[in-house]
Design an enzyme around this catalytic site. Structure first.
Site: not given
Length: 300
Positions: A113, A253, A280
């Site tokens: 991320s 995601d 995610h």
């Protein structure tokens, strides 16, 4: 396994700050993998699944807490200071940690991320010791991220969307009702496991304790970006990444294919794998497969 802290100095803080880190495996056994957690403003806990690589592939793994979070130095007095909380600050922290561990001349990076955004930026500087890069569940620009998030958000039940809209308009995003609605989005697109693993739950606990970095750089939620990263993009610099790169994301995601594609188009040596049953957090949602894909990329 070993853990420790290392101090260093930064502009704008009178006393040294410290980075907390943990090492799994033997750093001298083979090239280590250094992991960068997301946020910005969360903690290392949800990266601990990567420690499986020690047993499956013999790869030493380093996790650490970025400044402002977890067991590293907290600086709540810097809330809202966008000139302090910058990519350059976190790259300096990473560089110092690599040097402290003595691995600056030979290491791999995996960023998740925000950690993927940061590791990509670091890779564009072509540090001599970086051999392989893994960008996991990360956007190439926040504009693309918000566009994808808004599409996913539009699929939420209308009453949940109304709660989100009303609190964002009123500026009451710290309310329990708003957070409850956000968690419904997260249950679909952050982690689909129910209950969420404790390592992931720990992230929310730390955010409640100290949201300084998250609120300053990101904002109140994954899809309501008001912080300094609102206009962030690395697209124009991606051609500078010269090392073999693995892109990872999940079918459900927040980092939809549209936010990952620029990496795939611009990086010369690149592979891309999408986890069919994940959002995610594929390192937990499809843990065994995730570790296999990462380990094989780094060793084959």
């Amino acid at each position: 396994m070993s853990e420790g802290t290392v101090e260093f100095t930064i502009d704008g803080v009178d006393t040294p700050v410290k980075t907390w880190y943990k090492v799994f495996g033997d750093l001298k056994a083979r090239r280590p993998l250094v992991t960068l957690h997301g946020g910005p403003g969360v903690v290392h806990n949800y990266m601990l699944a990567l420690a499986d690589l020690v047993g499956t592939h013999g790869i030493p793994v380093v996790v650490y807490d970025q400044l402002g979070n977890g067991n590293s130095t907290h600086l709540p007095e810097k809330m809202g200071d966008t000139s302090f909380w910058t990519e350059a600050l976190f790259i300096k922290q990473l560089t110092h940690l690599l040097e402290h561990l003595g691995i600056q001349d030979d290491f791999d990076l995996l960023g998740h991320s925000w950690g993927g955004m940061l590791s990509a930026r670091f890779a564009t500087q072509q540090p001599k010791g970086l051999k392989n890069l893994i960008i996991s569940d990360s956007p190439a620009s926040m504009k693309l991220w918000v566009e994808a998030a808004n599409k996913l958000r539009s699929q939420l039940p209308p009453d949940v969307q109304n709660i989100l809209d009303s609190h964002e308009t009123a500026g009451t995003t710290q309310s329990e009702e708003y957070h409850g609605a956000v968690m419904q989005f997260y249950a679909r697109h952050l982690c689909r496991l129910n209950p969420m693993p404790q390592d992931i739950q720990d992230v929310f606990g730390w955010l409640q304790k100290d949201p300084t970095v998250y609120l300053t750089m990101n904002g109140p939620s994954e899809f309501h970006i008001t912080g300094s990263l609102k206009e962030w993009s690395i697209i124009d610099d991606l051609h500078k990444i010269a090392v073999p790169t693995l892109l990872l994301n999940g079918k459900y995601d927040e980092a939809q294919d549209s936010v990952v594609q620029p990496y795939f188009r611009a990086i010369h040596k690149v592979k891309w794998y999408t986890f069919a049953e994940s959002s995610h957090m594929p390192q937990y949602e499809e843990r065994e497969r995730y570790v296999q894909i990462v380990g094989d990329f780094l060793t084959l």
